[in-house]
Design a protein around this motif. Structure first.
Motif, PDB file in Angstrom:
ATOM      1  N   ARG A 261      -8.325  -0.878   4.832  1.00  0.00           N
ATOM      2  CA  ARG A 261      -8.300  -1.931   3.812  1.00  0.00           C
ATOM      3  C   ARG A 261      -6.904  -2.538   3.637  1.00  0.00           C
ATOM      4  NH1 ARG A 261     -13.117  -1.368   0.667  1.00  0.00           N
ATOM      5  NH2 ARG A 261     -14.264   0.513   1.271  1.00  0.00           N
ATOM      6  N   GLY A 262      -5.946  -2.054   4.422  1.00  0.00           N
ATOM      7  CA  GLY A 262      -4.629  -2.667   4.424  1.00  0.00           C
ATOM      8  C   GLY A 262      -3.563  -1.958   3.613  1.00  0.00           C
ATOM      9  N   TYR A 263      -3.782  -0.686   3.253  1.00  0.00           N
ATOM     10  CA  TYR A 263      -2.827   0.038   2.418  1.00  0.00           C
ATOM     11  C   TYR A 263      -2.199   1.188   3.198  1.00  0.00           C
ATOM     12  CZ  TYR A 263      -5.509  -2.561  -1.002  1.00  0.00           C
ATOM     13  OH  TYR A 263      -6.139  -3.576  -1.679  1.00  0.00           O
ATOM     14  N   ASP A 264      -0.940   1.444   2.911  1.00  0.00           N
ATOM     15  CA  ASP A 264      -0.220   2.521   3.573  1.00  0.00           C
ATOM     16  C   ASP A 264      -0.305   3.790   2.737  1.00  0.00           C
ATOM     17  OD1 ASP A 264       2.242   4.188   4.326  1.00  0.00           O
ATOM     18  OD2 ASP A 264       2.189   2.670   5.903  1.00  0.00           O
ATOM     19  N   VAL A 265      -0.759   4.866   3.344  1.00  0.00           N
ATOM     20  CA  VAL A 265      -0.995   6.120   2.627  1.00  0.00           C
ATOM     21  C   VAL A 265      -0.096   7.212   3.181  1.00  0.00           C
ATOM     22  CG1 VAL A 265      -2.718   7.824   1.935  1.00  0.00           C
ATOM     23  CG2 VAL A 265      -3.406   5.434   2.298  1.00  0.00           C
ATOM     24  N   CYS A 266       0.605   7.897   2.295  1.00  0.00           N
ATOM     25  CA  CYS A 266       1.346   9.095   2.683  1.00  0.00           C
ATOM     26  C   CYS A 266       0.389  10.289   2.569  1.00  0.00           C
ATOM     27  CB  CYS A 266       2.564   9.291   1.780  1.00  0.00           C
ATOM     28  SG  CYS A 266       3.698  10.570   2.377  1.00  0.00           S
ATOM     29  N   PRO A 300       1.531   0.461  -8.138  1.00  0.00           N
ATOM     30  CA  PRO A 300       1.185  -0.525  -9.179  1.00  0.00           C
ATOM     31  C   PRO A 300       0.121  -1.544  -8.778  1.00  0.00           C
ATOM     32  CG  PRO A 300       3.542  -0.182  -9.127  1.00  0.00           C
ATOM     33  CD  PRO A 300       2.985   0.558  -7.942  1.00  0.00           C
ATOM     34  N   ARG A 301       0.206  -2.121  -7.573  1.00  0.00           N
ATOM     35  CA  ARG A 301      -0.741  -3.205  -7.257  1.00  0.00           C
ATOM     36  C   ARG A 301      -2.171  -2.697  -7.143  1.00  0.00           C
ATOM     37  NH1 ARG A 301      -1.045  -5.342  -1.110  1.00  0.00           N
ATOM     38  NH2 ARG A 301      -0.692  -3.400   0.019  1.00  0.00           N
ATOM     39  N   LEU A 302      -2.351  -1.424  -6.768  1.00  0.00           N
ATOM     40  CA  LEU A 302      -3.703  -0.880  -6.668  1.00  0.00           C
ATOM     41  C   LEU A 302      -4.291  -0.545  -8.027  1.00  0.00           C
ATOM     42  CD1 LEU A 302      -2.916   1.094  -3.512  1.00  0.00           C
ATOM     43  CD2 LEU A 302      -5.112  -0.040  -3.781  1.00  0.00           C
ATOM     44  N   ARG A 303      -3.469  -0.607  -9.066  1.00  0.00           N
ATOM     45  CA  ARG A 303      -3.966  -0.361 -10.423  1.00  0.00           C
ATOM     46  C   ARG A 303      -3.977  -1.631 -11.264  1.00  0.00           C
ATOM     47  NH1 ARG A 303      -0.056   2.319 -12.734  1.00  0.00           N
ATOM     48  NH2 ARG A 303       1.335   2.474 -10.948  1.00  0.00           N
ATOM     49  N   GLU A 304      -2.997  -2.496 -11.070  1.00  0.00           N
ATOM     50  CA  GLU A 304      -2.820  -3.627 -11.975  1.00  0.00           C
ATOM     51  C   GLU A 304      -3.527  -4.893 -11.519  1.00  0.00           C
ATOM     52  OE1 GLU A 304       1.340  -4.055 -12.664  1.00  0.00           O
ATOM     53  OE2 GLU A 304       1.500  -2.133 -13.719  1.00  0.00           O
ATOM     54  N   ASP A 305      -3.894  -4.973 -10.266  1.00  0.00           N
ATOM     55  CA  ASP A 305      -4.625  -6.133  -9.757  1.00  0.00           C
ATOM     56  C   ASP A 305      -6.083  -5.733  -9.549  1.00  0.00           C
ATOM     57  OD1 ASP A 305      -4.220  -8.954  -8.102  1.00  0.00           O
ATOM     58  OD2 ASP A 305      -5.757  -7.655  -7.231  1.00  0.00           O
ATOM     59  N   ASP A 307      -8.597  -6.975  -7.889  1.00  0.00           N
ATOM     60  CA  ASP A 307      -9.127  -6.997  -6.527  1.00  0.00           C
ATOM     61  C   ASP A 307      -8.666  -5.766  -5.744  1.00  0.00           C
ATOM     62  OD1 ASP A 307     -10.460  -9.377  -6.967  1.00  0.00           O
ATOM     63  OD2 ASP A 307      -8.817 -10.615  -6.208  1.00  0.00           O
ATOM     64  N   HIS A 308      -7.378  -5.455  -5.834  1.00  0.00           N
ATOM     65  CA  HIS A 308      -6.865  -4.271  -5.137  1.00  0.00           C
ATOM     66  C   HIS A 308      -7.475  -3.001  -5.733  1.00  0.00           C
ATOM     67  CE1 HIS A 308      -4.039  -6.339  -2.575  1.00  0.00           C
ATOM     68  NE2 HIS A 308      -3.483  -6.952  -3.609  1.00  0.00           N
TER      69      HIS A 308
END
Length: 326
Positions: A261-266, A300-305, A307-308
């Motif tokens: 989905r386009g996210y970088d995961v550690c 933050p963007r995965l919580r505050e937006d 769509d994300h």
């Protein structure tokens, strides 16, 4: 006044009226410009997309509950009897013994009611503290149980509001994926003395007692956290299995899904990552009983937006699908 001066006077009056009208309109426009045009809202008033009113249903119910949480909202440490009583009440409800659960929970002034998610029509039992609306709330949290599917997994929100919008992720996940139990802490993590209200690192909380009851029943769980942008600047998500490795398969699936989905995961089971949740007490309890547990930190963007956030919830829901088949 003669016939020659009357038209002149009339014209002057009309001209004056027009001038006043233009001035009023100009003032209105100027007033609008001075308050809006060319001004960047302050950080305190610039709301992210997901901060608008949530859709009706479970998410609105939960965000209304957590809206008043702050560092000064108060927290009272529960006694051992308090903790055991709430956990036992949750257990009775999971066993289908609602009447007994209500009687047991009433001993500590908790109650059960049924709420419906208007978006899906699904029903949930809400276990809540009657003292929430009082002048000195105890901060012991809430539990939501899916009434329309066999319960197979849990989602845990230990730091609502403090970890911004994690309570929304939890509500959205419960609405989207059948068979879940959602445990939401009842206070800001800094509301108590010292770290009393930081339930992810305390065993003497109602939150931990309920999670422990679910682990005793073998229910796998995912705990939702929020990290600052500079906590893991090269990653959008830190996914961990805590101190154990029972959920490595699910962790890999979650990380792979988020990557697509386009996210970088550690991936904390494979490399060194910050905020890996090694000291998380719910994770340790799960490991002690060989129960799968995921500790997930979202940027933050995965919580505050919104769509994300929807992408994050979809990936989490895929993980619960595996647990529902177990």
């Amino acid at each position: 006044m003669n016939s020659h001066t009357r038209p002149v006077a009339t014209a002057k009056k009309l001209g004056l009226l027009a001038a006043v009208t233009v001035c009023v309109l100009s003032l209105a426009q100027c007033s609008g410009d001075s308050s809006d045009r060319g001004r960047t809202p302050s950080r305190e008033h610039r709301e992210p997309p997901s901060a608008t009113a949530p859709p009706p249903g479970l998410e609105r119910e939960i965000t209304a509950y957590t809206a008043a949480f702050d560092e000064d909202s108060g927290y009272r440490r529960p006694s051992r009897t308090d903790r055991k009583t709430v956990a036992a009440g949750v257990g009775l409800l999971l066993d289908g013994r609602r009447d007994e659960a209500e009687r047991r929970l009433s001993d500590v002034d908790f109650a059960i009611r049924t709420v419906t998610d208007e978006a899906t029509g699904r029903r949930y039992a809400e276990i809540a503290d009657r003292a929430e609306s009082g002048s000195a709330p105890r901060g012991w949290g809430r539990v939501y149980v899916d009434l329309d599917s066999p319960v197979r997994w849990s989602a845990q929100v230990p730091h609502p509001v403090a970890d911004r919008h994690t309570e929304r992720l939890g509500a959205q996940l419960l609405s989207r994926a059948p068979g879940g139990v959602l445990i939401v802490a009842g206070a800001h993590r800094k509301a108590g003395r010292g770290d009393q209200a930081d339930v992810a690192h305390r065993r003497d909380s109602v939150f931990h007692a309920v999670c422990d009851e679910l682990v005793r029943r073998g229910l796998p769980g995912v705990q939702l956290h929020g990290m600052a942008e500079d906590s893991a600047p090269d990653h959008d998500v830190v996914a961990s299995t805590g101190r154990g490795r029972e959920a490595v398969t699910e962790g890999r699936a979650l990380a792979d899904d988020l990557k697509r989905r386009g996210y970088d995961v550690c991936r904390a089971w494979a490399r060194s990552c910050p905020l890996a949740g090694r000291t998380n007490v719910q994770g340790r309890a799960a490991t002690a009983r060989d129960v799968p547990f995921l500790h997930v930190e979202f940027g933050p963007r995965l919580r505050e937006d919104r769509d994300h956030a929807g992408e994050a919830v979809a990936a989490l829901a895929d993980v619960t699908r595996t647990w529902r088949r177990g």
